[in-house]
Write a protein that holds these residues in place. Sequence first.
Motif, PDB file in Angstrom:
ATOM      1  N   TYR A 256       0.860  -1.175   0.000  1.00 23.08           N
ATOM      2  CA  TYR A 256       0.000   0.000   0.000  1.00 23.08           C
ATOM      3  C   TYR A 256       0.904   1.235   0.000  1.00 23.08           C
ATOM      4  O   TYR A 256       2.091   1.145   0.288  1.00 23.08           O
ATOM      5  N   ARG A 257       0.296   2.362  -0.294  1.00 25.77           N
ATOM      6  CA  ARG A 257       1.044   3.608  -0.183  1.00 25.77           C
ATOM      7  C   ARG A 257       0.129   4.724   0.312  1.00 25.77           C
ATOM      8  O   ARG A 257      -1.080   4.668   0.135  1.00 25.77           O
ATOM      9  N   GLN A 258       0.771   5.709   0.905  1.00 24.97           N
ATOM     10  CA  GLN A 258       0.032   6.862   1.409  1.00 24.97           C
ATOM     11  C   GLN A 258       0.849   8.110   1.160  1.00 24.97           C
ATOM     12  O   GLN A 258       1.942   8.267   1.703  1.00 24.97           O
ATOM     13  N   ALA A 259       0.295   8.991   0.330  1.00 28.65           N
ATOM     14  CA  ALA A 259       0.913  10.279   0.067  1.00 28.65           C
ATOM     15  C   ALA A 259       0.370  11.296   1.070  1.00 28.65           C
ATOM     16  O   ALA A 259      -0.706  11.084   1.649  1.00 28.65           O
ATOM     17  N   PRO A 260       1.089  12.396   1.272  1.00 27.30           N
ATOM     18  CA  PRO A 260       0.614  13.409   2.223  1.00 27.30           C
ATOM     19  C   PRO A 260      -0.808  13.853   1.909  1.00 27.30           C
ATOM     20  O   PRO A 260      -1.148  14.093   0.748  1.00 27.30           O
ATOM     21  N   GLU A 261      -1.635  13.893   2.926  1.00 28.06           N
ATOM     22  CA  GLU A 261      -3.023  14.348   2.841  1.00 28.06           C
ATOM     23  C   GLU A 261      -3.901  13.406   2.000  1.00 28.06           C
ATOM     24  O   GLU A 261      -5.011  13.788   1.614  1.00 28.06           O
ATOM     25  N   ASN A 262      -3.400  12.228   1.707  1.00 28.70           N
ATOM     26  CA  ASN A 262      -4.205  11.239   0.970  1.00 28.70           C
ATOM     27  C   ASN A 262      -4.482  10.021   1.855  1.00 28.70           C
ATOM     28  O   ASN A 262      -3.785   9.794   2.850  1.00 28.70           O
ATOM     29  N   LEU A 263      -5.498   9.270   1.469  1.00 29.45           N
ATOM     30  CA  LEU A 263      -5.775   8.025   2.152  1.00 29.45           C
ATOM     31  C   LEU A 263      -4.788   6.951   1.700  1.00 29.45           C
ATOM     32  O   LEU A 263      -4.222   7.024   0.609  1.00 29.45           O
ATOM     33  N   ARG A 264      -4.596   5.963   2.542  1.00 27.48           N
ATOM     34  CA  ARG A 264      -3.755   4.839   2.158  1.00 27.48           C
ATOM     35  C   ARG A 264      -4.471   4.064   1.060  1.00 27.48           C
ATOM     36  O   ARG A 264      -5.680   3.798   1.149  1.00 27.48           O
ATOM     37  N   GLU A 265      -3.728   3.679   0.028  1.00 28.18           N
ATOM     38  CA  GLU A 265      -4.329   2.975  -1.092  1.00 28.18           C
ATOM     39  C   GLU A 265      -3.541   1.725  -1.440  1.00 28.18           C
ATOM     40  O   GLU A 265      -2.319   1.669  -1.252  1.00 28.18           O
ATOM     41  N   LEU A 266      -4.251   0.734  -1.973  1.00 27.81           N
ATOM     42  CA  LEU A 266      -3.610  -0.491  -2.415  1.00 27.81           C
ATOM     43  C   LEU A 266      -2.835  -0.233  -3.691  1.00 27.81           C
ATOM     44  O   LEU A 266      -3.368   0.338  -4.643  1.00 27.81           O
TER      45      LEU A 266
END
Length: 116
Positions: free
Chosen positions: A38-48
């Motif tokens: 998964y990844r999470q960018a600043p101010e974003n939700l964690r995504e697959l």
Amino acid sequence: QVQLVESGGGLVQPGGSLRLSCAASGRPLSMPYMMAWYRQAPENLRELVAGISSGGTTNYADSVKGRFTISRDNAKNTVNLQMNSLKPEDTAVYYCNVYEFGMDYWGKGTLVTVSS
């Protein structure tokens, strides 16, 4: 308990490549179990980003199809993510995940920065 440790993050220029690795340790994992990134960018939700089953079936987010490849070694309890043709929008903290019998286990994450 299960511990996941990621490695391989860093700074890369657009168009470059990185390979992330994750190793599971602690108690033995029981088949079948899913492994994923998964990844999470600043101010974003964690995504697959990508997932792989014990049997090797893979799935990818549309944004990374054709650029990223997930693989695993069941004997070593490791999962890798080969990332090619990286874009600035791939910048994020990348997390390793194991899903085993209804339980989620997470690593602490590794930062990938794509910038010139």
